[in-house]
Scaffold this motif. Structure first.
Motif, PDB file in Angstrom:
ATOM      1  N   PRO A   1      11.073   2.866   5.089  1.00  0.00           N
ATOM      2  CA  PRO A   1      10.472   2.338   6.324  1.00  0.00           C
ATOM      3  C   PRO A   1       9.608   1.114   6.044  1.00  0.00           C
ATOM      4  CG  PRO A   1      10.238   4.733   6.212  1.00  0.00           C
ATOM      5  CD  PRO A   1      10.732   4.286   4.874  1.00  0.00           C
ATOM      6  N   LEU A   2       9.463   0.254   7.055  1.00  0.00           N
ATOM      7  CA  LEU A   2       8.592  -0.905   6.945  1.00  0.00           C
ATOM      8  C   LEU A   2       7.127  -0.485   6.885  1.00  0.00           C
ATOM      9  CD1 LEU A   2      10.219  -3.273   9.577  1.00  0.00           C
ATOM     10  CD2 LEU A   2      10.161  -3.654   7.109  1.00  0.00           C
ATOM     11  N   PRO A   3       6.270  -1.301   6.252  1.00  0.00           N
ATOM     12  CA  PRO A   3       4.837  -1.000   6.293  1.00  0.00           C
ATOM     13  C   PRO A   3       4.342  -0.966   7.739  1.00  0.00           C
ATOM     14  CG  PRO A   3       5.312  -2.760   4.726  1.00  0.00           C
ATOM     15  CD  PRO A   3       6.571  -2.513   5.488  1.00  0.00           C
ATOM     16  N   PRO A   4       3.406  -0.084   8.051  1.00  0.00           N
ATOM     17  CA  PRO A   4       2.958   0.073   9.436  1.00  0.00           C
ATOM     18  C   PRO A   4       1.868  -0.928   9.822  1.00  0.00           C
ATOM     19  CG  PRO A   4       1.919   1.734   8.060  1.00  0.00           C
ATOM     20  CD  PRO A   4       2.825   0.929   7.154  1.00  0.00           C
ATOM     21  N   PHE A   5       2.214  -2.214   9.916  1.00  0.00           N
ATOM     22  CA  PHE A   5       1.233  -3.208  10.346  1.00  0.00           C
ATOM     23  C   PHE A   5       1.106  -3.132  11.870  1.00  0.00           C
ATOM     24  CE2 PHE A   5       2.969  -5.768   6.580  1.00  0.00           C
ATOM     25  CZ  PHE A   5       2.054  -5.203   5.697  1.00  0.00           C
ATOM     26  N   PRO A   6      -0.069  -2.808  12.377  1.00  0.00           N
ATOM     27  CA  PRO A   6      -0.217  -2.665  13.827  1.00  0.00           C
ATOM     28  C   PRO A   6      -0.238  -4.025  14.522  1.00  0.00           C
ATOM     29  CG  PRO A   6      -2.320  -2.326  12.749  1.00  0.00           C
ATOM     30  CD  PRO A   6      -1.296  -2.466  11.652  1.00  0.00           C
ATOM     31  N   PRO A   7       0.128  -4.089  15.802  1.00  0.00           N
ATOM     32  CA  PRO A   7       0.075  -5.356  16.549  1.00  0.00           C
ATOM     33  C   PRO A   7      -1.303  -6.001  16.528  1.00  0.00           C
ATOM     34  CG  PRO A   7       1.301  -3.707  17.783  1.00  0.00           C
ATOM     35  CD  PRO A   7       0.710  -2.998  16.605  1.00  0.00           C
ATOM     36  N   SER A   8      -2.367  -5.180  16.445  1.00  0.00           N
ATOM     37  CA  SER A   8      -3.727  -5.734  16.443  1.00  0.00           C
ATOM     38  C   SER A   8      -3.974  -6.658  15.257  1.00  0.00           C
ATOM     39  CB  SER A   8      -4.755  -4.600  16.443  1.00  0.00           C
ATOM     40  OG  SER A   8      -4.618  -3.792  15.279  1.00  0.00           O
ATOM     41  N   HIS A   9      -3.278  -6.440  14.140  1.00  0.00           N
ATOM     42  CA  HIS A   9      -3.424  -7.336  12.995  1.00  0.00           C
ATOM     43  C   HIS A   9      -3.034  -8.762  13.374  1.00  0.00           C
ATOM     44  CE1 HIS A   9      -4.556  -4.125  10.519  1.00  0.00           C
ATOM     45  NE2 HIS A   9      -3.702  -4.229   9.515  1.00  0.00           N
ATOM     46  N   TYR A  10      -1.951  -8.881  14.129  1.00  0.00           N
ATOM     47  CA  TYR A  10      -1.451 -10.204  14.527  1.00  0.00           C
ATOM     48  C   TYR A  10      -2.258 -10.782  15.686  1.00  0.00           C
ATOM     49  CZ  TYR A  10       2.393  -8.816  11.528  1.00  0.00           C
ATOM     50  OH  TYR A  10       3.127  -8.401  10.442  1.00  0.00           O
ATOM     51  N   GLU A  11      -2.817  -9.926  16.511  1.00  0.00           N
ATOM     52  CA  GLU A  11      -3.591 -10.383  17.667  1.00  0.00           C
ATOM     53  C   GLU A  11      -5.007 -10.776  17.295  1.00  0.00           C
ATOM     54  OE1 GLU A  11      -3.305  -6.911  20.031  1.00  0.00           O
ATOM     55  OE2 GLU A  11      -1.148  -7.164  20.439  1.00  0.00           O
ATOM     56  N   ARG A  12      -5.634 -10.004  16.392  1.00  0.00           N
ATOM     57  CA  ARG A  12      -7.039 -10.243  16.068  1.00  0.00           C
ATOM     58  C   ARG A  12      -7.263 -10.761  14.647  1.00  0.00           C
ATOM     59  NH1 ARG A  12      -7.587  -5.353  19.146  1.00  0.00           N
ATOM     60  NH2 ARG A  12      -7.917  -4.057  17.300  1.00  0.00           N
ATOM     61  N   GLY A  13      -6.245 -10.665  13.787  1.00  0.00           N
ATOM     62  CA  GLY A  13      -6.377 -11.162  12.431  1.00  0.00           C
ATOM     63  C   GLY A  13      -6.903 -10.117  11.466  1.00  0.00           C
ATOM     64  N   VAL A  14      -6.872 -10.452  10.172  1.00  0.00           N
ATOM     65  CA  VAL A  14      -7.261  -9.519   9.120  1.00  0.00           C
ATOM     66  C   VAL A  14      -8.333 -10.136   8.233  1.00  0.00           C
ATOM     67  CG1 VAL A  14      -4.991  -8.403   9.112  1.00  0.00           C
ATOM     68  CG2 VAL A  14      -5.425 -10.318   7.555  1.00  0.00           C
ATOM     69  N   HIS A  15      -8.971  -9.260   7.431  1.00  0.00           N
ATOM     70  CA  HIS A  15     -10.011  -9.677   6.496  1.00  0.00           C
ATOM     71  C   HIS A  15      -9.462  -9.655   5.072  1.00  0.00           C
ATOM     72  CE1 HIS A  15     -13.334  -8.197   9.487  1.00  0.00           C
ATOM     73  NE2 HIS A  15     -12.472  -9.025  10.039  1.00  0.00           N
ATOM     74  N   CYS A  16      -9.857 -10.636   4.277  1.00  0.00           N
ATOM     75  CA  CYS A  16      -9.410 -10.727   2.888  1.00  0.00           C
ATOM     76  C   CYS A  16     -10.622 -10.854   1.952  1.00  0.00           C
ATOM     77  CB  CYS A  16      -8.491 -11.935   2.686  1.00  0.00           C
ATOM     78  SG  CYS A  16      -6.949 -11.856   3.623  1.00  0.00           S
ATOM     79  N   ILE A  17     -10.356 -10.642   0.683  1.00  0.00           N
ATOM     80  CA  ILE A  17     -11.353 -10.890  -0.354  1.00  0.00           C
ATOM     81  C   ILE A  17     -10.783 -11.895  -1.350  1.00  0.00           C
ATOM     82  CG2 ILE A  17     -12.363  -8.588  -0.166  1.00  0.00           C
ATOM     83  CD1 ILE A  17     -10.827  -7.925  -2.827  1.00  0.00           C
ATOM     84  N   VAL A  18     -11.647 -12.454  -2.174  1.00  0.00           N
ATOM     85  CA  VAL A  18     -11.214 -13.263  -3.318  1.00  0.00           C
ATOM     86  C   VAL A  18     -11.303 -12.362  -4.543  1.00  0.00           C
ATOM     87  CG1 VAL A  18     -11.660 -15.285  -4.743  1.00  0.00           C
ATOM     88  CG2 VAL A  18     -11.972 -15.412  -2.264  1.00  0.00           C
ATOM     89  N   SER A  19     -10.178 -12.146  -5.185  1.00  0.00           N
ATOM     90  CA  SER A  19     -10.126 -11.196  -6.294  1.00  0.00           C
ATOM     91  C   SER A  19     -10.864 -11.722  -7.528  1.00  0.00           C
ATOM     92  CB  SER A  19      -8.670 -10.921  -6.658  1.00  0.00           C
ATOM     93  OG  SER A  19      -8.589 -10.064  -7.782  1.00  0.00           O
ATOM     94  N   ARG A  20     -11.389 -10.799  -8.304  1.00  0.00           N
ATOM     95  CA  ARG A  20     -11.990 -11.177  -9.587  1.00  0.00           C
ATOM     96  C   ARG A  20     -10.913 -11.398 -10.648  1.00  0.00           C
ATOM     97  NH1 ARG A  20     -12.715  -5.541  -9.434  1.00  0.00           N
ATOM     98  NH2 ARG A  20     -12.216  -4.411 -11.355  1.00  0.00           N
TER      99      ARG A  20
END
Length: 296
Positions: free
Chosen positions: A122-141
């Protein structure tokens, strides 16, 4: 218990098997040394998207590493069969190509025939809200380390930098980890290409920054050119991520994923921007019209 949500198929087996049924030899060099090549695809309309581009990259990687040539038609047929077994549901598809078996390991002669294994799940369960409101990221060490001392344009399974960065993002509650390269420039996400919008121009790190020659990255650049959007591939300082009006990730499974925050700092106005929305719409129009992934 049979798991018919996922299927595996190892070369030489007459049929694919549900779940974890497929077996790989203990003498397989991909298993023993972590040097197998791989590609990840997804389906639209239960058909593999951009299959030719992924096979082209696999073939180029095998040639560069001195592996036997992958059996393109056999691999393509296997992926289409696995997608059919999961239809009408959409699938995450993956194939792994190993240089083959060798024992003892110190023998220098390369195997004459590679080995493949194909997977459907199955595909990863990315919800529509991710595309509507955006996501948070970090800068890896962790830094992006070219596998084997050459560009990660060759997609090799043995990439501990990416594995550790993904774990870091999960532990910190972030959607994705963004890695710098060894020289301190922005490189890419742990499983995605990185794009910024700076002064109205779409900018992404160049392949020479030590990033994967991503199929989706190439599609995004082609779509932006078609839309008349100014684009540039150039080295990017980490600080430029915080100066951007917009940011997004691009990958086969994520498509075009808006980024609204990096390390707790808002990007632009803190919501997906117009260029990101426009490119996502164009990308989805492409996938709806043409599962080859080739722009007409």
């Amino acid at each position: 218990m049979r798991d018919e949500q996922s299927w595996t198929w190892a070369q030489g087996a007459p049929e694919p098997l549900p779940g974890r049924g497929a077996k790989v030899s203990a003498l397989d060099l991909g298993y023993l040394t972590g040097t197998s090549l791989y590609e990840t695809l997804r389906t639209y309309g239960a058909r593999p998207f951009s299959l030719k581009a992924h096979l082209d990259r696999l073939e180029a990687g095998a040639l560069r590493l001195g592996y036997p040539a992958p059996p393109r038609e056999e691999l393509a047929a296997a992926l289409r069969r696995l997608a059919f077994l999961r239809a009408p549901a959409e699938s995450c598809l993956r194939f792994v190509f190993s240089p083959g078996e060798r024992f003892p390991l110190w023998e220098a002669q390369a195997p004459s025939e590679g080995r493949w294994t194909a997977y459907a799940s199955p595909l990863p369960p990315f919800p529509p809200s991710h595309y509507e409101r955006g996501v948070h990221c970090i800068v890896s060490r962790f830094r992006r380390t070219p596998a084997g001392g050459f560009s990660p344009a060759v997609k090799v399974n043995g990439s501990p930098d990416l594995i550790l960065a993904r774990r870091e993002a999960e532990a910190r509650g972030a959607f994705e980890a963004i890695l710098l390269n060894g020289e301190g420039w922005l490189a890419e996400g742990a499983s995605s290409a990185l794009f910024l919008v700076l002064k109205g121009r779409l900018v992404t790190p160049p392949i020479s920054a030590g990033i994967l020659d991503s199929v989706t990255r190439s599609l995004v650049l082609a779509l932006a050119s078609r839309a008349g959007l100014p684009c540039a591939e150039r080295p990017l300082r980490p600080e430029e991520a915080y100066e951007a009006e917009e940011a997004f990730l691009a990958s086969t499974l994520k498509e075009i994923m808006p980024v609204v925050q990096i390390e707790g700092r808002a990007i632009g106005e803190g919501r997906p921007g117009p260029i990101t929305h426009r490119l996502l719409r164009m990308y989805r129009e492409l996938t709806a019209d043409d599962t080859t992934g080739d722009l007409p």
